[in-house]
Design a protein around this motif. Sequence first.
Motif, PDB file in Angstrom:
ATOM      1  N   ARG A  87     -60.861  32.856  51.474  1.00 42.23           N
ATOM      2  CA  ARG A  87     -59.687  32.119  51.023  1.00 42.23           C
ATOM      3  C   ARG A  87     -60.045  30.646  50.890  1.00 42.23           C
ATOM      4  N   LEU A  88     -59.632  30.039  49.798  1.00 42.07           N
ATOM      5  CA  LEU A  88     -59.929  28.627  49.584  1.00 42.07           C
ATOM      6  C   LEU A  88     -59.126  27.749  50.537  1.00 42.07           C
ATOM      7  N   LYS A  89     -59.779  26.733  51.093  1.00 40.64           N
ATOM      8  CA  LYS A  89     -59.112  25.728  51.911  1.00 40.64           C
ATOM      9  C   LYS A  89     -59.692  24.367  51.551  1.00 40.64           C
ATOM     10  N   ILE A  90     -58.970  23.324  51.891  1.00 41.00           N
ATOM     11  CA  ILE A  90     -59.466  21.968  51.641  1.00 41.00           C
ATOM     12  C   ILE A  90     -59.441  21.180  52.939  1.00 41.00           C
ATOM     13  N   ARG A  91     -60.509  20.441  53.174  1.00 41.82           N
ATOM     14  CA  ARG A  91     -60.604  19.572  54.351  1.00 41.82           C
ATOM     15  C   ARG A  91     -60.566  18.120  53.875  1.00 41.82           C
ATOM     16  N   LEU A  92     -59.572  17.388  54.343  1.00 39.22           N
ATOM     17  CA  LEU A  92     -59.399  15.988  53.968  1.00 39.22           C
ATOM     18  C   LEU A  92     -59.988  15.085  55.036  1.00 39.22           C
ATOM     19  N   LYS A  93     -60.670  14.048  54.602  1.00 40.14           N
ATOM     20  CA  LYS A  93     -61.276  13.098  55.537  1.00 40.14           C
ATOM     21  C   LYS A  93     -61.221  11.711  54.933  1.00 40.14           C
ATOM     22  N   SER A  94     -61.002  10.712  55.775  1.00 39.82           N
ATOM     23  CA  SER A  94     -60.945   9.326  55.299  1.00 39.82           C
ATOM     24  C   SER A  94     -62.015   8.470  55.946  1.00 39.82           C
ATOM     25  N   LEU A 189     -46.102  19.198  36.296  1.00 40.39           N
ATOM     26  CA  LEU A 189     -46.797  20.459  36.543  1.00 40.39           C
ATOM     27  C   LEU A 189     -46.323  21.165  37.811  1.00 40.39           C
ATOM     28  N   GLY A 190     -45.312  20.595  38.468  1.00 39.09           N
ATOM     29  CA  GLY A 190     -44.629  21.322  39.519  1.00 39.09           C
ATOM     30  C   GLY A 190     -45.347  21.444  40.843  1.00 39.09           C
ATOM     31  N   PHE A 191     -45.958  20.339  41.307  1.00 35.40           N
ATOM     32  CA  PHE A 191     -46.469  20.349  42.679  1.00 35.40           C
ATOM     33  C   PHE A 191     -46.039  19.059  43.366  1.00 35.40           C
ATOM     34  N   PRO A 192     -46.078  19.018  44.696  1.00 41.92           N
ATOM     35  CA  PRO A 192     -45.502  17.879  45.425  1.00 41.92           C
ATOM     36  C   PRO A 192     -46.051  16.534  44.972  1.00 41.92           C
ATOM     37  N   THR A 193     -45.149  15.594  44.777  1.00 42.20           N
ATOM     38  CA  THR A 193     -45.526  14.251  44.371  1.00 42.20           C
ATOM     39  C   THR A 193     -46.240  13.538  45.506  1.00 42.20           C
ATOM     40  N   PRO A 194     -47.400  12.918  45.242  1.00 41.33           N
ATOM     41  CA  PRO A 194     -48.127  12.226  46.307  1.00 41.33           C
ATOM     42  C   PRO A 194     -47.481  10.890  46.665  1.00 41.33           C
ATOM     43  N   ALA A 228     -56.527  17.435  43.847  1.00 41.17           N
ATOM     44  CA  ALA A 228     -57.030  18.813  43.967  1.00 41.17           C
ATOM     45  C   ALA A 228     -56.016  19.810  43.401  1.00 41.17           C
ATOM     46  N   GLN A 229     -54.740  19.590  43.687  1.00 42.62           N
ATOM     47  CA  GLN A 229     -53.711  20.490  43.156  1.00 42.62           C
ATOM     48  C   GLN A 229     -53.679  20.419  41.627  1.00 42.62           C
ATOM     49  N   LEU A 230     -53.838  19.224  41.094  1.00 48.47           N
ATOM     50  CA  LEU A 230     -53.879  19.055  39.642  1.00 48.47           C
ATOM     51  C   LEU A 230     -55.071  19.799  39.049  1.00 48.47           C
ATOM     52  N   PHE A 231     -56.215  19.715  39.713  1.00 47.59           N
ATOM     53  CA  PHE A 231     -57.418  20.432  39.296  1.00 47.59           C
ATOM     54  C   PHE A 231     -57.142  21.936  39.212  1.00 47.59           C
ATOM     55  N   PHE A 232     -56.473  22.484  40.230  1.00 50.69           N
ATOM     56  CA  PHE A 232     -56.166  23.917  40.222  1.00 50.69           C
ATOM     57  C   PHE A 232     -55.144  24.260  39.132  1.00 50.69           C
ATOM     58  N   ARG A 233     -54.209  23.355  38.875  1.00 44.82           N
ATOM     59  CA  ARG A 233     -53.276  23.575  37.771  1.00 44.82           C
ATOM     60  C   ARG A 233     -54.042  23.634  36.438  1.00 44.82           C
ATOM     61  N   TYR A 234     -54.996  22.728  36.245  1.00 43.77           N
ATOM     62  CA  TYR A 234     -55.801  22.752  35.027  1.00 43.77           C
ATOM     63  C   TYR A 234     -56.556  24.075  34.888  1.00 43.77           C
ATOM     64  N   GLN A 235     -56.972  24.629  36.019  1.00 44.09           N
ATOM     65  CA  GLN A 235     -57.701  25.897  36.001  1.00 44.09           C
ATOM     66  C   GLN A 235     -56.774  27.106  35.921  1.00 44.09           C
ATOM     67  N   LEU A 236     -55.451  26.857  35.883  1.00 45.01           N
ATOM     68  CA  LEU A 236     -54.447  27.928  35.848  1.00 45.01           C
ATOM     69  C   LEU A 236     -54.551  28.822  37.080  1.00 45.01           C
ATOM     70  N   LYS A 237     -54.817  28.180  38.224  1.00 45.22           N
ATOM     71  CA  LYS A 237     -54.963  28.902  39.489  1.00 45.22           C
ATOM     72  C   LYS A 237     -53.858  28.489  40.458  1.00 45.22           C
ATOM     73  N   PRO A 238     -53.617  29.299  41.500  1.00 47.65           N
ATOM     74  CA  PRO A 238     -52.553  28.974  42.462  1.00 47.65           C
ATOM     75  C   PRO A 238     -52.811  27.648  43.175  1.00 47.65           C
ATOM     76  N   LEU A 239     -51.727  26.978  43.532  1.00 48.94           N
ATOM     77  CA  LEU A 239     -51.827  25.761  44.329  1.00 48.94           C
ATOM     78  C   LEU A 239     -52.246  26.096  45.752  1.00 48.94           C
ATOM     79  N   LEU A 240     -52.798  25.111  46.439  1.00 51.84           N
ATOM     80  CA  LEU A 240     -53.100  25.254  47.858  1.00 51.84           C
ATOM     81  C   LEU A 240     -51.798  25.218  48.648  1.00 51.84           C
ATOM     82  N   GLU A 241     -51.658  26.144  49.597  1.00 48.52           N
ATOM     83  CA  GLU A 241     -50.493  26.162  50.473  1.00 48.52           C
ATOM     84  C   GLU A 241     -50.763  25.306  51.706  1.00 48.52           C
TER      85      GLU A 241
END
Length: 250
Positions: A87-94, A189-194, A228-241
């Motif tokens: 399952r795809l996951k994303i790890r955020l780091k600053s 494109l229907g994903f949460p506004t940053p 990242a969510q925009l990238f997945f939208r471009y790929q026509l793939k599900p958003l990250l939950e």
Amino acid sequence: MIEHIDATKVLFLDIETVSGKATYSDLSDDFKALWGYKAPGVLKRYGEELTEEEKADSYVDKAAIYAEFGKIVCISVGAVYRDKDKRLKIRLKSFADRDEKKLLEDFNAMLDQYYGDTNRQFICGHNIKEFDVPYMCRRMIINQLPLPKMLQITGKKPWETNHLLDTMALWKFGDYKSYTSLKLLAGALGFPTPKDDIDGSQVGRVFWEEDDLDRIAVYCEKDVLATAQLFFRYQLKPLLEEDQIQVAER
């Protein structure tokens, strides 16, 4: 487009910048004069003589977007991976620090260690080719740091920089007339506004007056996730939950 790019080969990225000094009055006399030359163009008042107050106000409002007068206080990244269940996951780091040189050194070390193959790996950001990448490169030179391989792009032909994925440029589809914000694309494109806490115009105040790097990092990470969510939208793939998103300790 980017339909066939494996997201695990992409490093999503955003930077936050502030003015080099807290106020115009903190500048050296040389840099006050240099900003005096720059400010009329920044304000689109070419050829006009600005008052000291106008120079001071414009410095606080605009200096952060110019690498010669600003500095980076945060670089946030997002790395996508597959867990044991594929399952795809994303790890955020600053990388956030009051010492810009240390911030850049730490970021460069990560980039060289994990993202050094321009033929198989990518950096992705919104307006990254016009802002984030050139700004980082300029600040690295100012801080006398070598550029990591992924950012060694001077003199390269367009097809030699295909490892830089710009989600704003991808939205243009050949139209070069306007800038489209990440916030607008999130809405369309229907994903949460940053960035629902502060906006870009407030980063300098949060840094210089509140000294709150953590707040800036959270703000920056939201942009990375939205990219990242925009990238997945471009790929026509599900958003990250929500349960697919991890944030590294700061």
